[in-house]
Write a protein that holds these residues in place. Sequence first.
Motif, PDB file in Angstrom:
ATOM      1  N   THR A   2       1.086  -1.141   0.012  1.00  0.00           N
ATOM      2  CA  THR A   2       0.284   0.111   0.002  1.00  0.00           C
ATOM      3  C   THR A   2       1.109   1.205  -0.130  1.00  0.00           C
ATOM      4  OG1 THR A   2      -1.911  -1.329   1.359  1.00  0.00           O
ATOM      5  CG2 THR A   2      -1.546   1.626   1.235  1.00  0.00           C
ATOM      6  N   ILE A   3       1.071   1.799  -0.702  1.00  0.00           N
ATOM      7  CA  ILE A   3       1.573   3.424  -0.705  1.00  0.00           C
ATOM      8  C   ILE A   3       0.590   4.445  -0.293  1.00  0.00           C
ATOM      9  CG2 ILE A   3       2.487   5.184  -2.301  1.00  0.00           C
ATOM     10  CD1 ILE A   3       3.338   3.271  -3.362  1.00  0.00           C
ATOM     11  N   GLN A   4       0.128   5.878   0.307  1.00  0.00           N
ATOM     12  CA  GLN A   4      -0.055   6.291   0.870  1.00  0.00           C
ATOM     13  C   GLN A   4       1.030   7.469   1.269  1.00  0.00           C
ATOM     14  OE1 GLN A   4      -2.089   6.224   5.035  1.00  0.00           O
ATOM     15  NE2 GLN A   4      -2.255   8.045   4.870  1.00  0.00           N
ATOM     16  N   ILE A   5       0.279   8.834   0.133  1.00  0.00           N
ATOM     17  CA  ILE A   5       0.904   9.964  -0.423  1.00  0.00           C
ATOM     18  C   ILE A   5      -0.241  10.820   0.594  1.00  0.00           C
ATOM     19  CG2 ILE A   5       1.624  11.753  -1.683  1.00  0.00           C
ATOM     20  CD1 ILE A   5       2.243   9.714  -3.472  1.00  0.00           C
ATOM     21  N   SER A  34       6.743  -7.924  -1.769  1.00  0.00           N
ATOM     22  CA  SER A  34       7.350  -9.457  -1.103  1.00  0.00           C
ATOM     23  C   SER A  34       6.850  -9.532   0.144  1.00  0.00           C
ATOM     24  CB  SER A  34       7.136 -11.116  -0.996  1.00  0.00           C
ATOM     25  OG  SER A  34       8.902 -10.661  -1.026  1.00  0.00           O
ATOM     26  N   HIS A  35       7.883  -8.525   0.419  1.00  0.00           N
ATOM     27  CA  HIS A  35       8.338  -7.576   1.595  1.00  0.00           C
ATOM     28  C   HIS A  35       7.929  -6.441   2.863  1.00  0.00           C
ATOM     29  CE1 HIS A  35      11.805 -10.539   1.799  1.00  0.00           C
ATOM     30  NE2 HIS A  35      12.060 -10.435   0.630  1.00  0.00           N
ATOM     31  N   ILE A  36       7.823  -5.511   1.473  1.00  0.00           N
ATOM     32  CA  ILE A  36       7.562  -4.984   2.510  1.00  0.00           C
ATOM     33  C   ILE A  36       5.534  -4.542   2.473  1.00  0.00           C
ATOM     34  CG2 ILE A  36       6.779  -1.532   1.913  1.00  0.00           C
ATOM     35  CD1 ILE A  36       9.359  -2.524  -0.451  1.00  0.00           C
ATOM     36  N   THR A  37       4.974  -4.329   3.253  1.00  0.00           N
ATOM     37  CA  THR A  37       3.302  -3.663   3.446  1.00  0.00           C
ATOM     38  C   THR A  37       2.489  -3.014   2.987  1.00  0.00           C
ATOM     39  OG1 THR A  37       3.662  -3.606   6.377  1.00  0.00           O
ATOM     40  CG2 THR A  37       3.553  -5.575   4.851  1.00  0.00           C
ATOM     41  N   ARG A  38       4.001  -1.451   3.541  1.00  0.00           N
ATOM     42  CA  ARG A  38       3.128  -0.404   3.138  1.00  0.00           C
ATOM     43  C   ARG A  38       4.477   0.597   3.295  1.00  0.00           C
ATOM     44  NH1 ARG A  38      -1.346   2.461   5.110  1.00  0.00           N
ATOM     45  NH2 ARG A  38      -1.357   3.916   5.527  1.00  0.00           N
ATOM     46  N   LEU A  60       9.865   9.613   3.441  1.00  0.00           N
ATOM     47  CA  LEU A  60       9.508   7.822   2.689  1.00  0.00           C
ATOM     48  C   LEU A  60       9.641   7.089   3.879  1.00  0.00           C
ATOM     49  CD1 LEU A  60      10.811   7.180  -0.844  1.00  0.00           C
ATOM     50  CD2 LEU A  60       8.283   7.692  -0.032  1.00  0.00           C
ATOM     51  N   GLU A  61       8.962   6.906   4.531  1.00  0.00           N
ATOM     52  CA  GLU A  61       8.520   6.144   5.317  1.00  0.00           C
ATOM     53  C   GLU A  61       8.039   3.937   5.406  1.00  0.00           C
ATOM     54  OE1 GLU A  61       6.182   5.042   9.434  1.00  0.00           O
ATOM     55  OE2 GLU A  61       7.396   6.638   9.386  1.00  0.00           O
ATOM     56  N   ALA A  62       8.920   3.447   5.129  1.00  0.00           N
ATOM     57  CA  ALA A  62       8.675   1.482   4.417  1.00  0.00           C
ATOM     58  C   ALA A  62       8.229   1.140   5.736  1.00  0.00           C
ATOM     59  CB  ALA A  62       9.298   1.463   3.433  1.00  0.00           C
ATOM     60  N   ARG A  63       7.123  -0.165   5.963  1.00  0.00           N
ATOM     61  CA  ARG A  63       7.267  -0.991   6.688  1.00  0.00           C
ATOM     62  C   ARG A  63       6.951  -2.490   6.076  1.00  0.00           C
ATOM     63  NH1 ARG A  63       4.865   1.871  11.099  1.00  0.00           N
ATOM     64  NH2 ARG A  63       3.361   3.368  10.360  1.00  0.00           N
ATOM     65  N   ILE A  64       8.363  -2.997   6.574  1.00  0.00           N
ATOM     66  CA  ILE A  64       9.099  -4.169   6.228  1.00  0.00           C
ATOM     67  C   ILE A  64       8.318  -5.616   7.291  1.00  0.00           C
ATOM     68  CG2 ILE A  64      10.819  -5.874   5.869  1.00  0.00           C
ATOM     69  CD1 ILE A  64      12.033  -3.033   5.670  1.00  0.00           C
ATOM     70  N   PRO A  69       9.697   0.120  11.179  1.00  0.00           N
ATOM     71  CA  PRO A  69       9.511   0.497  10.050  1.00  0.00           C
ATOM     72  C   PRO A  69      10.578   1.413   9.671  1.00  0.00           C
ATOM     73  CG  PRO A  69       7.595   1.580  11.523  1.00  0.00           C
ATOM     74  CD  PRO A  69       8.859   0.514  12.827  1.00  0.00           C
ATOM     75  N   ILE A  70      11.152   1.966   8.827  1.00  0.00           N
ATOM     76  CA  ILE A  70      12.177   3.060   8.132  1.00  0.00           C
ATOM     77  C   ILE A  70      12.299   4.072   7.699  1.00  0.00           C
ATOM     78  CG2 ILE A  70      14.065   0.209   8.335  1.00  0.00           C
ATOM     79  CD1 ILE A  70      14.128   0.250   5.067  1.00  0.00           C
ATOM     80  N   ALA A  71      12.626   4.780   7.505  1.00  0.00           N
ATOM     81  CA  ALA A  71      12.666   6.124   7.188  1.00  0.00           C
ATOM     82  C   ALA A  71      14.063   6.653   6.052  1.00  0.00           C
ATOM     83  CB  ALA A  71      11.818   7.032   7.965  1.00  0.00           C
ATOM     84  N   VAL A  72      13.419   7.567   5.280  1.00  0.00           N
ATOM     85  CA  VAL A  72      14.664   8.483   5.286  1.00  0.00           C
ATOM     86  C   VAL A  72      13.727   9.466   4.428  1.00  0.00           C
ATOM     87  CG1 VAL A  72      15.674   7.120   3.880  1.00  0.00           C
ATOM     88  CG2 VAL A  72      14.064   7.599   2.394  1.00  0.00           C
ATOM     89  N   SER A  73      14.229  10.498   4.435  1.00  0.00           N
ATOM     90  CA  SER A  73      13.754  11.674   4.124  1.00  0.00           C
ATOM     91  C   SER A  73      15.215  12.630   3.131  1.00  0.00           C
ATOM     92  CB  SER A  73      13.834  13.053   4.919  1.00  0.00           C
ATOM     93  OG  SER A  73      14.967  12.972   6.059  1.00  0.00           O
ATOM     94  N   ASN A  74      14.689  13.208   2.099  1.00  0.00           N
ATOM     95  CA  ASN A  74      15.400  13.679   1.096  1.00  0.00           C
ATOM     96  C   ASN A  74      14.824  15.853   0.174  1.00  0.00           C
ATOM     97  OD1 ASN A  74      17.594  14.013  -0.769  1.00  0.00           O
ATOM     98  ND2 ASN A  74      16.381  14.069  -2.354  1.00  0.00           N
ATOM     99  N   GLN A  75      15.713  16.288   0.680  1.00  0.00           N
ATOM    100  CA  GLN A  75      15.438  17.709   0.800  1.00  0.00           C
ATOM    101  C   GLN A  75      15.590  17.601  -1.016  1.00  0.00           C
ATOM    102  OE1 GLN A  75      15.872  19.390   5.039  1.00  0.00           O
ATOM    103  NE2 GLN A  75      14.523  20.711   3.634  1.00  0.00           N
TER     104      GLN A  75
END
Length: 106
Positions: A2-5, A34-38, A60-64, A69-75
Amino acid sequence: MTIQINTDKTINGEKRNADFFSSQIEEALQRFESHITRVEVHLKDENGKKDGFNDISCLLEARIEGRNPIAVSNQADTMDQAVKGAIDKIKTAIESILGKIQKQNH
């Protein structure tokens, strides 16, 4: 997957942008599907409506499955650049995590 923006009030979160960014994320993370739920995307303009240098932020936050969850940011200067940079970072982070999991299982 699932991708939520999510966008702040200064960024136009129109459906066309949401669809575009969702398809970019799906394509980039397809082999990990197959590893990422959201995946959650948080876009914001750091200085409001004014033009600025590196003022668009993408988190971006990915739930594995089975992991925190892991999160990264970029500007960047534009939404496209901010999202693309964050996608590159999250892809690297997921590759690293899944690589460590595979090593543990062997």
